[in-house]
Design an enzyme around this catalytic site. Structure first.
Site, PDB file in Angstrom:
ATOM      1  N   TYR A  82       1.155   1.777   5.494  1.00  0.00           N
ATOM      2  CA  TYR A  82      -0.018   0.894   5.443  1.00  0.00           C
ATOM      3  C   TYR A  82      -0.138   0.260   4.065  1.00  0.00           C
ATOM      4  CZ  TYR A  82      -4.944  -0.515   5.450  1.00  0.00           C
ATOM      5  OH  TYR A  82      -6.114  -1.223   5.334  1.00  0.00           O
ATOM      6  N   SER A  99      -6.100  -4.576   0.907  1.00  0.00           N
ATOM      7  CA  SER A  99      -6.784  -3.285   0.773  1.00  0.00           C
ATOM      8  C   SER A  99      -6.507  -2.750  -0.615  1.00  0.00           C
ATOM      9  CB  SER A  99      -6.271  -2.295   1.825  1.00  0.00           C
ATOM     10  OG  SER A  99      -6.690  -0.968   1.537  1.00  0.00           O
TER      11      SER A  99
END
Length: 238
Positions: A143, A131
């Site tokens: 995350y 990501s």
């Protein structure tokens, strides 16, 4: 990498980027083994793409072993499975920290390492969906850390002589954003299909890293070349 006639295993295939990637690979002539947690959705994706469904929880040792067995017969291993969490870090439950680390980072490392000898023998290729959050994002610290870990693991694996493509999407319209408000006019949210298409093209062209959209490579490179400037812009732009 020529895809027609190859066998690909896709994790996280029951929805989002994983489901879109399954459809894209099937359209390019791949035989598919599709792994996911949602049995009903996974079966639907398998029916549409002509793949074989393998319902499994990748954080469960016994179920991961079944996936490893299936992955030993594949030429392309695509890690799309992932979970997210956004909010104040101090309020993040410890079990969610452990879940993100297990699903996003530990599971792909274990699966890849378990089938590495076969991937070498078959001259296979591995894809990791990371990501753009891997550069660091406020409110998504855990995350972002797991996705940065994926990026470093992939780079290290690449140095070992294995074909590796790492994909860095921006915000994608998937279940991860279903319960969140995204009101930015720029950058716009991507569709899972856009990411899947870029992923497959990246594999076919032997790309080491694929940013979706492509301009996201700029902040990623800036972080490494001028970290102070990057931090300043990140604080201002959010």
């Amino acid at each position: 990498m020529t895809l027609r006639g190859r066998t690909a295993l896709v994790t996280g295939a029951s929805s989002g980027i994983g489901a879109a990637t399954a459809a894209e690979l099937a359209a390019n002539g791949c035989e598919l083994v599709l792994v996911g947690r949602d049995r009903r959705r996974l079966a639907e994706v398998a029916e549409r793409s002509g793949g074989r469904a393998l319902a499994a929880e990748l954080t469960d040792e016994a179920e991961l072993d079944h996936v490893v067995t299936a992955a030993r017969q594949v030429d392309l291993l695509v890690h799309c499975a992932g979970v997210g969490w956004a909010g104040d870090l101090a309020s993040m439950p410890a079990e969610r920290v452990a879940e993100l680390a297990a699903v996003n980072l530990t599971a792909p490392m274990l699966l890849t390492s378990a089938v590495l000898p076969e991937l070498r023998r078959r001259r296979g290729h591995v894809v990791f969906v990371s990501s753009i959050a891997a550069v660091g994002v406020r409110g998504e610290e855990v995350y972002a850390a797991t996705k940065a870990g994926v990026r470093v693991f992939a780079e290290s694996l690449r140095l070992d002589g294995i074909g590796v493509t790492t994909v860095f999407p921006g915000a994608v319209r998937t279940p991860f954003f279903a319960g969140r408000r995204y009101d930015r006019r720029f950058p716009r949210m991507l569709t899972a299909q856009e990411v899947a298409s870029a992923l497959v093209k990246g594999v076919q062209r032997g790309r080491a890293e694929v940013f979706v959209p492509a301009w996201l490579a700029v902040p990623a490179r800036l972080q490494g070349a001028a970290p102070g400037l990057f931090r300043g812009l990140a604080r201002r732009l959010g």
